[in-house]
Design a protein around this motif. Structure first.
Motif, PDB file in Angstrom:
ATOM      1  N   SER A   3       9.132  -2.859  -8.464  1.00 17.36           N
ATOM      2  CA  SER A   3       9.246  -2.313  -7.109  1.00 17.36           C
ATOM      3  C   SER A   3       7.957  -2.436  -6.290  1.00 17.36           C
ATOM      4  N   ALA A   4       6.799  -2.277  -6.924  1.00 23.39           N
ATOM      5  CA  ALA A   4       5.533  -2.255  -6.167  1.00 23.39           C
ATOM      6  C   ALA A   4       5.328  -3.530  -5.352  1.00 23.39           C
ATOM      7  N   GLU A  32       7.433  -2.979  -2.325  1.00 27.77           N
ATOM      8  CA  GLU A  32       6.978  -1.852  -1.506  1.00 27.77           C
ATOM      9  C   GLU A  32       5.749  -2.215  -0.686  1.00 27.77           C
ATOM     10  N   ARG A  33       4.952  -3.166  -1.174  1.00 26.18           N
ATOM     11  CA  ARG A  33       3.711  -3.446  -0.440  1.00 26.18           C
ATOM     12  C   ARG A  33       3.993  -4.041   0.936  1.00 26.18           C
ATOM     13  N   GLY A  56       6.334  -2.630   2.861  1.00 27.86           N
ATOM     14  CA  GLY A  56       6.989  -1.559   3.617  1.00 27.86           C
ATOM     15  C   GLY A  56       8.491  -1.690   3.610  1.00 27.86           C
ATOM     16  N   SER A  57       9.118  -1.143   4.666  1.00 31.21           N
ATOM     17  CA  SER A  57      10.578  -1.024   4.647  1.00 31.21           C
ATOM     18  C   SER A  57      11.252  -2.393   4.563  1.00 31.21           C
ATOM     19  N   VAL A  96      11.305  -3.364   0.993  1.00 33.67           N
ATOM     20  CA  VAL A  96      12.314  -2.591   0.255  1.00 33.67           C
ATOM     21  C   VAL A  96      13.712  -3.134   0.558  1.00 33.67           C
ATOM     22  N   LEU A 100      14.197  -5.884  -1.700  1.00 33.98           N
ATOM     23  CA  LEU A 100      14.472  -5.371  -3.051  1.00 33.98           C
ATOM     24  C   LEU A 100      15.958  -4.983  -3.179  1.00 33.98           C
ATOM     25  N   ALA A 141      10.317   0.986 -11.524  1.00 34.17           N
ATOM     26  CA  ALA A 141       9.643   1.795 -10.507  1.00 34.17           C
ATOM     27  C   ALA A 141       8.794   2.890 -11.158  1.00 34.17           C
ATOM     28  N   ARG A 164       9.155   5.948 -12.274  1.00 34.97           N
ATOM     29  CA  ARG A 164       9.132   7.232 -11.598  1.00 34.97           C
ATOM     30  C   ARG A 164       8.923   8.370 -12.591  1.00 34.97           C
ATOM     31  N   TYR A 218      14.389  11.207  -7.069  1.00 39.21           N
ATOM     32  CA  TYR A 218      14.183   9.820  -7.560  1.00 39.21           C
ATOM     33  C   TYR A 218      15.452   9.308  -8.242  1.00 39.21           C
TER      34      TYR A 218
END
Ligand SMILES: O=C(O)c1cc(=O)[nH]c(=O)n1[C@@H]1O[C@H](COP(=O)(O)O)[C@@H](O)[C@H]1O
Length: 279
Positions: A64-65, A68-69, A71-72, A75, A78, A96, A98, A108
């Motif tokens: 995920s990272a 995520e880098r 932003g939206s 995502v 993803l 992710a 979590r 989460y």
């Protein structure tokens, strides 16, 4: 009701072999592939990996990272990646990692394990280091949705030992305690429980641990971190049949050529198959 994750994973491993390919769009890989380090590059990279491999690997593990880098919009890529991979017949393990207090863990879990969530995945990596019990909302929702969890037990990185090898008052170390919790979670499940452990392929002989958790063992560290498929029997011993080896950069560095990506995944799959048969 959806068939439980453990049963779906067992079938995928039996049919396709246990290899899990990570979708880790590092900036350096985007550049090596001749792509820009932006959302368009991210999208092209992820789609290429899914198109190349979704008919042959048991599991994809998007990290995920790396999405995520951006932003939206990252995502959103993803979400699309997960949906396309699942639609194409592969299982998706969302990486992710979590972990939070129980009431936040519930949110989460909603994000990744509720069936109608945009990021719904077949399984999720979680960190138990706020206490195994803090994961319980995720365990409850995973059971309800036919999804799975992979709990960090003995991680592949050299720093992990300071937490995971710490010895508790009862004489058992923290990593072994996580394995014991998972064994309890998976009791009686057939053909395989849905609650897996993450156990690095880089760790050498683990015969002092009880890896018989009746659940899958995600083994990252093959390829870029130095472990090889031939190491797996020595690390996992009798538990080898439940190991899902993960390779990310070791495969991804062969792109963007689709046939080179396929050839690399096939090579790892073959080496894993022969390690399993000698193990
Ligand atoms: O949970 C994981 O996936 C994980 C746990 C661990 O102990 N070590 C580990 O490397 N990983 C992940 O596995 C992948 C390994 O990538 P490569 O080293 O490129 O094959 C990365 O996405 C890591 O975040």
């Amino acid at each position: 009701m959806t068939e439980p994750f453990g049963a779906r994973l067992r079938r995928a491993m039996d049919e396709r072999g246990p290899l899990c390919v990570g979708i880790d769009p590092h900036a350096s890989l985007l550049t090596e592939w001749g792509l820009d380090d932006n959302v368009a590059g991210l999208e092209r990279f992820s789609r290429t990996v899914v198109e190349a491999l979704s008919d042959r690997v048991a599991v994809f593990k998007p990290q995920s990272a790396f999405f995520e880098r951006f932003g939206s919009r990252g995502v959103a890529v993803l979400e699309k990646t997960v949906q396309e991979a699942r639609a194409a017949g592969a299982l998706v393990l969302m990486d992710a990692k979590r972990g939070d207090i129980g009431s936040t863990m519930a949110a989460y879990a909603e994000a990744f394990l509720r069936k109608d969530s945009p990021l719904f995945s077949d399984a999720l990596t979680v960190s138990p280091y706020l206490g195994y019990g803090s994961l319980s909302p995720a365990i409850v929702l995973a059971r309800e949705s036919g999804a799975g969890l992979f709990v960090l037990a003995l991680t592949s990185n050299p720093e992990g030992g300071e937490v995971q090898h710490a010895v508790r008052a009862d004489g058992r170390n923290v990593g072994a305690t996580m394995l014991a919790h998972l064994a309890a979670e998976n009791t009686g499940e057939e053909p395989l429980g849905s609650f897996g452990a993450v156990v690095g392929a880089t760790l050498g002989d683990l015969s002092s641990y009880d890896l018989d958790i009746n659940g899958p063992l995600l083994a990252p560290g093959v390829g870029a971190q130095g472990a090889t498929p031939a190491d797996l029997p020595g690390v996992f011993g009798a538990a080898i049949g439940n190991v899902v080896p993960n390779v990310s950069r070791g495969v991804l560095r062969h792109g963007p050529d689709v046939s080179a990506l396929r050839a690399s995944a096939e090579r790892f799959a073959d080496e894993i198959r022969s390690a399993l048969s000698t193990g």
